[in-house]
Design an enzyme around this catalytic site. Structure first.
Site, PDB file in Angstrom:
ATOM      1  N   CYS A 217       0.808  -1.229   0.000  1.00 37.96           N
ATOM      2  CA  CYS A 217       0.000   0.000   0.000  1.00 37.96           C
ATOM      3  C   CYS A 217       0.840   1.277   0.000  1.00 37.96           C
ATOM      4  O   CYS A 217       0.310   2.366  -0.240  1.00 37.96           O
ATOM      5  CB  CYS A 217      -0.963   0.004   1.175  1.00 37.96           C
ATOM      6  SG  CYS A 217      -2.131  -1.358   1.115  1.00 37.96           S
TER       7      CYS A 217
ATOM      8  N   ASN B 204     -10.195   0.225  -0.218  1.00 37.65           N
ATOM      9  CA  ASN B 204      -8.730   0.284  -0.134  1.00 37.65           C
ATOM     10  C   ASN B 204      -8.166  -0.279  -1.438  1.00 37.65           C
ATOM     11  O   ASN B 204      -8.293  -1.476  -1.705  1.00 37.65           O
ATOM     12  CB  ASN B 204      -8.275  -0.543   1.073  1.00 37.65           C
ATOM     13  CG  ASN B 204      -6.765  -0.579   1.242  1.00 37.65           C
ATOM     14  OD1 ASN B 204      -6.012  -0.268   0.318  1.00 37.65           O
ATOM     15  ND2 ASN B 204      -6.315  -0.958   2.425  1.00 37.65           N
TER      16      ASN B 204
ATOM     17  N   HIS C 168      -3.276   7.280   2.407  1.00 35.30           N
ATOM     18  CA  HIS C 168      -3.696   5.982   1.871  1.00 35.30           C
ATOM     19  C   HIS C 168      -5.069   5.635   2.440  1.00 35.30           C
ATOM     20  O   HIS C 168      -5.276   5.665   3.658  1.00 35.30           O
ATOM     21  CB  HIS C 168      -2.665   4.914   2.245  1.00 35.30           C
ATOM     22  CG  HIS C 168      -3.156   3.531   2.020  1.00 35.30           C
ATOM     23  ND1 HIS C 168      -3.716   3.143   0.823  1.00 35.30           N
ATOM     24  CD2 HIS C 168      -3.202   2.441   2.826  1.00 35.30           C
ATOM     25  CE1 HIS C 168      -4.077   1.871   0.907  1.00 35.30           C
ATOM     26  NE2 HIS C 168      -3.786   1.427   2.115  1.00 35.30           N
TER      27      HIS C 168
END
Ligand code: UT7
Length: 338
Positions: free
Chosen positions: A117, A289, A259
Site C-alpha cells: 500500500c 482500499n 492511503h
C-alpha cells in the site's frame, strides 16, 4: 551545482465498471453494511471482472495521465515508466514493460515497485530521484491493483476492504517557481512485521509445486488490528518528519491525502498531526482500499470536486505490507485531471 526540481504535471485515474456495494457482499459473507460502514467507512468498491488484469487498468490510467499532462501516448512522450503494484499480471516478468509497450511509449526503462500500500510513494521517490539524477526528464508513475484476484472469497475481513483501480501521474523536470513541485519525502520499512500483511505462497519460500495445486497460500492475508495500530503510528511519524523538514505547521497543510485504508485510521493520523479532519481527503467510502492505486485515486477525486487548486499545499502519506510507509509534500499544479 544546480539542483533539479521535479513537478507533478499530469494526473489520470481509472476504475473498472463493476461497483460492489456492501449489501452485495452480505449475500455471501457473514457481514453487514452497518459493520463495514462503522468499522471502515467503506460503502462500495470496484472489482475488475474475470479476465481483466492489473495492466489493463494501468494502461487506462496511464493514457489519462499523459492526456492530462498534454502528452500524446507515443515514443518520446516519457522516458521512464514505474508501476507500483502488489497484483502484477505475472510473478515474472514485471508488468511495467507491458504497460509501456501498450501505451506506445517506445523502448523506455520500465519496472515494477513492490511496496504494497506504500507502493505509490515508493514509486514517486524512485522516479523523481531518477529525474534529479539526470536519468530521465519525464516519468509516468502508476499505481494499479486488482486485489479482487487475490482475496480469499471466504475471508470477510479482507473482502469488505479491498477494491481494484489505477491512478497515474506524470512527473517532469520543473522550474523552482511553478506549482506542482515535489518538496520533500520520507520513506521507511520494518521487515520484522512481514507476517502482518502477506501472500505466503508463490515465492521462493513457498513455491507452488506441480504436484499439489496451491490454494490458500495464494490468498492475501492481513492481521487487521495490529496493522491498524502500526498504520496510525507510522503515517503520523512519517508525515511529521516531512512537515518538520519543510518547516510547515499543521495549519499550513491544505489537504492531507492519506492511503485510503480505513476512515478511522485517517482521522487518527489527522488528529495526531493536529490537522482538522475536514482537511483529510476521503474517497474510500466509494472505492475502498485500492492499495498502490489509493493515493492517485484520492488525488483524482479531490481534484475533480475542486478541492485541490493550484498552489494548494498537500501532504501525502501511506502505510502497507512489508511493513513499509512514507510521506511526501507537494504543491498542487495547474492541471486538469483526466
Ligand atoms: O492497506 C494496508 C493497510 N491496511 C490497513 O491499514 C487496515 C488496518 N486495519 C483495519 O482497518 C481494521 O483492523 C479492520 C477494518 C480490518 C478490522 O476492524 P477492527 O475494528 O480492527 O475489527 P477486528 O478485527 O478487531 O474485529 C472485530 C470483530 C471480530 O469479532 P469478535 O472477535 O469481536 O467476535 C471480527 O471477527 O468484528 C469481526 N469482523 C467482522 N464482522 C462483520 C471482522 N470482519 C468482519 C466483517 N463483518 N467483515
Amino acid at each position: 551545482m544546480h539542483h533539479t526540481s521535479v513537478a507533478l504535471t499530469g494526473l489520470g485515474s481509472y476504475l473498472p465498471p463493476q461497483r460492489i456495494t456492501n449489501d452485495s457482499l452480505c449475500d455471501r459473507l457473514d457481514t453487514t453494511d452497518e459493520w463495514i460502514t462503522s468499522r471502515t467507512g467503506i460503502r462500495s468498491r470496484y472489482w475488475a471482472g474475470p479476465g481483466v488484469a492489473t495492466s489493463d487498468l494501468a494502461v487506462e490510467a496511464g493514457h489519462r495521465a499523459l492526456k492530462s499532462a498534454g502528452l500524446d501516448a507515443e515514443p518520446g512522450a516519457v522516458d521512464l515508466v514505474v508501476l507500483a503494484t502488489t497484483t502484477p499480471d505475472y510473478p515474472c516478468p514485471a508488468t511495467a514493460p507491458d504497460v509501456a509497450a501498450r501505451l506506445g511509449l517506445g523502448p523506455v526503462p520500465a519496472y515494477d515497485i513492490a511496496a504494497v500500500c506504500s507502493g505509490f510513494l515508493y514509486a514517486l521517490a524512485a522516479a523523481s530521484a531518477q529525474i534529479v539524477a539526470g536519468l530521465a526528464r519525464t516519468a509516468l508513475v502508476i499505481g494499479a491493483e486488482t486485489y479482487s484476484t487475490i482475496l480469499n472469497p471466504a475471508d470477510r475481513t479482507t473482502n469488505v476492504i479491498f477494491g481494484d483501480g489505477a491512478g497515474a501521474v506524470v512527473l517532469s523536470v520543473a522550474s523552482d517557481q511553478e506549482p506542482g513541485l515535489l518538496l520533500a519525502m520520507d520513506l521507511g520499512s520494518d521487515g520484522t512485521g512481514r507476517d502482518l500483511i502477506t501472500i505466503p505462497g508463490g515465492g521462493s519460500r513457498g513455491r507452488a509445486t506441480m504436484a499439489e495445486p496451491a490454494v490458500d497460500g495464494h490468498y492475501f492475508t492481513m492481521q487487521g488490528k495490529k496493522v491498524f495500530t502500526e498504520a496510525v503510528k507510522r503515517m503520523t511519524e512519517s508525515s511529521q518528519t516531512v512537515l518538520d523538514r519543510l518547516g510547515w505547521t499543521p495549519d499550513q497543510v491544505d489537504w492531507l491525502v492519506g492511503h485510503q485504508a480505513n476512515v478511522r485510521i485517517l482521522n487518527a493520523v489527522a488528529r495526531g498531526l493536529g490537522i482538522p479532519q475536514e482537511r483529510a481527503v476521503i474517497n474510500l467510502d466509494r472505492v475502498g482500499n485500492t492499495s498502490a492505486a489509493s493515493i492517485p485515486l484520492a488525488l483524482a477525486d479531490a481534484a475533480a470536486d475542486g478541492s485541490l487548486t493550484p498552489g494548494s499545499r498537500i501532504l501525502l502519506t501511506a502505510f502497507g505490507g512489508g511493513l513499509t510507509w512514507g510521506a511526501a509534500a507537494l504543491t498542487w499544479p495547474d492541471i486538469t485531471a483526466a
